[in-house]
Design a protein around this motif. Sequence first.
Motif, PDB file in Angstrom:
ATOM      1  N   VAL A  26      24.220  -4.608 -51.578  1.00  0.00           N
ATOM      2  CA  VAL A  26      23.086  -4.334 -52.464  1.00  0.00           C
ATOM      3  C   VAL A  26      23.164  -2.875 -52.891  1.00  0.00           C
ATOM      4  N   ARG A  27      23.209  -2.624 -54.217  1.00  0.00           N
ATOM      5  CA  ARG A  27      23.361  -1.259 -54.714  1.00  0.00           C
ATOM      6  C   ARG A  27      22.032  -0.612 -55.136  1.00  0.00           C
ATOM      7  N   THR A  28      20.974  -1.411 -55.264  1.00  0.00           N
ATOM      8  CA  THR A  28      19.709  -0.858 -55.756  1.00  0.00           C
ATOM      9  C   THR A  28      19.227   0.280 -54.859  1.00  0.00           C
ATOM     10  N   PRO A  29      18.907   1.433 -55.424  1.00  0.00           N
ATOM     11  CA  PRO A  29      18.350   2.508 -54.599  1.00  0.00           C
ATOM     12  C   PRO A  29      16.831   2.357 -54.497  1.00  0.00           C
ATOM     13  N   VAL A  30      16.255   3.044 -53.529  1.00  0.00           N
ATOM     14  CA  VAL A  30      14.798   3.020 -53.366  1.00  0.00           C
ATOM     15  C   VAL A  30      14.115   3.392 -54.683  1.00  0.00           C
ATOM     16  N   THR A  31      14.647   4.403 -55.371  1.00  0.00           N
ATOM     17  CA  THR A  31      14.010   4.903 -56.597  1.00  0.00           C
ATOM     18  C   THR A  31      13.821   3.808 -57.635  1.00  0.00           C
ATOM     19  N   HIS A  32      14.782   2.915 -57.759  1.00  0.00           N
ATOM     20  CA  HIS A  32      14.691   1.901 -58.821  1.00  0.00           C
ATOM     21  C   HIS A  32      14.244   0.546 -58.307  1.00  0.00           C
ATOM     22  N   GLY A  33      14.148   0.400 -57.015  1.00  0.00           N
ATOM     23  CA  GLY A  33      13.868  -0.910 -56.424  1.00  0.00           C
ATOM     24  C   GLY A  33      12.459  -1.046 -55.886  1.00  0.00           C
ATOM     25  N   GLY A  34      11.492  -0.444 -56.575  1.00  0.00           N
ATOM     26  CA  GLY A  34      10.101  -0.641 -56.165  1.00  0.00           C
ATOM     27  C   GLY A  34       9.714   0.102 -54.906  1.00  0.00           C
ATOM     28  N   GLY A  35      10.573   1.018 -54.473  1.00  0.00           N
ATOM     29  CA  GLY A  35      10.203   1.856 -53.333  1.00  0.00           C
ATOM     30  C   GLY A  35      10.730   1.318 -52.019  1.00  0.00           C
ATOM     31  N   ILE A  36      10.388   2.036 -50.957  1.00  0.00           N
ATOM     32  CA  ILE A  36      10.793   1.645 -49.605  1.00  0.00           C
ATOM     33  C   ILE A  36      10.202   0.277 -49.282  1.00  0.00           C
ATOM     34  N   THR A  37       8.960   0.052 -49.701  1.00  0.00           N
ATOM     35  CA  THR A  37       8.254  -1.184 -49.350  1.00  0.00           C
ATOM     36  C   THR A  37       9.001  -2.408 -49.862  1.00  0.00           C
ATOM     37  N   HIS A  38       9.406  -2.398 -51.113  1.00  0.00           N
ATOM     38  CA  HIS A  38      10.073  -3.585 -51.676  1.00  0.00           C
ATOM     39  C   HIS A  38      11.527  -3.686 -51.224  1.00  0.00           C
ATOM     40  N   LEU A  39      12.230  -2.565 -51.199  1.00  0.00           N
ATOM     41  CA  LEU A  39      13.658  -2.619 -50.852  1.00  0.00           C
ATOM     42  C   LEU A  39      13.856  -2.991 -49.378  1.00  0.00           C
ATOM     43  N   ARG A  40      12.921  -2.563 -48.544  1.00  0.00           N
ATOM     44  CA  ARG A  40      13.007  -2.934 -47.129  1.00  0.00           C
ATOM     45  C   ARG A  40      12.872  -4.452 -46.963  1.00  0.00           C
TER      46      ARG A  40
END
Length: 406
Positions: A286-300
């Motif tokens: 998964v390459r999405t960074p926290v910045t573009h992926g809805g934050g820590i909450t969503h990417l986690r």
Amino acid sequence: MRIVAGEVIVSSPGRNFVTLKLVTDDGVVGYGDGTVNGRERAVEGYLQHLIPLLIGRDATRIEDTWQYLYRGAYWRRGPITMASISAVDQALWDISGKALGVPVHRLLGGTSRDYLMTYPHCTGMTVDEVVDEAAAKLEEGYKAIRVQAAVPGLATTYGVHAHADDEETGAYEPASGALPDEEIWDTKLYLDFVPKLVKRVRDELGYGFELLHDSHHRLTPIEAGWLGKQLEPYRMFWLEDATPAEDQAAFRLIRQHTTTPLAVGEVFNSWFDYQTLITERLIDFVRTPVTHGGGITHLRQLMGVADFYGVRSGFHGPSDISPVGMAANCHLSWSIHNFGVQEYMGYPEQVSKVFTRFPVVENGVVVLDDTPGLGVEIDEDAAKRFPFDPKYLPVNRKTDGTLHDW
Ligand code: KDG
Ligand code: MG
């Protein structure tokens, strides 16, 4: 602890960054990165919609605020929406960490590992230059490297800088205020060249490190399958963005033809961009960074599901993710079980005049930092001395002039 103020800081200490600052009634300050390279003003505008919604909210209710902004907008997903929600989310994790006196990774369950493996960019105008650069990075202690070289016959190549120190300055980007650079692309030249580049790197430097390459969305699925197959003898860590990422079904075809691991998603922003890719086991990273992926909450949450499918993280970390976003990537990377690697391209020197503290790499790995919150400090007066500098990413055309993916 209530949010009492919000401010968007758009500054350009060598790169353009969009930083959200939230302040609580206790005087705790949190920062979040919402930078979308080339579309910074759009995020700034979206955040201006969000700030009034945040004033008076309990800063500790991170999940509820995420749901309020995501579901409450009615309009969902997309890079600008998700980067803006991410900026808020990062700022709230930063605030909670600072208020409790603990680093964000502690709030996420603590560290799952002793170090974060990173990879730098090794580039050159010739294969010799790339080999030299790669040897130097391995000497510095890196355990993984990405290799890109100028494709013979093409005037410019993605990810390759005309001068050795351009990577530091970001000078490969177009001049300020100019229209996008137009680059010329030829798939056959690229496909003929990349296996030779990778072979040379392995022949000269061996197999004691992880090797990565980025095709930057330029191939068709069958071309990608062919390239992946050619690279199999060289045990790649990954082949990145082989085809335009939004076509999830394309990966079924690539997967049929190669066992080279696949990474995708630096332009994704939601679980729903990955649903097919992950549940059908079509990708490895998964390459999405926290910045573009809805934050820590969503990417986690996304990485939690990915773990059940054996898919690991390789969060995007170019110099257009701000040091705040890089810190957020690192905190998540420390905590999740299925960490793979963290890209760390590095920053122009001026960045540290504004971002006076942020995660650093030593001997090729991110140094663990127990500073409360995200651990990033910002000199806001210095930020004012680096005003926004409008720039665009390049566009790409085939030799006959047809617009192609950049
Ligand atoms: O803004 C676009 C860059 O971040 C992107 O081109 C870099 O592909 C990239 C990478 O893998 O770092
Ligand atoms: Mg990439």
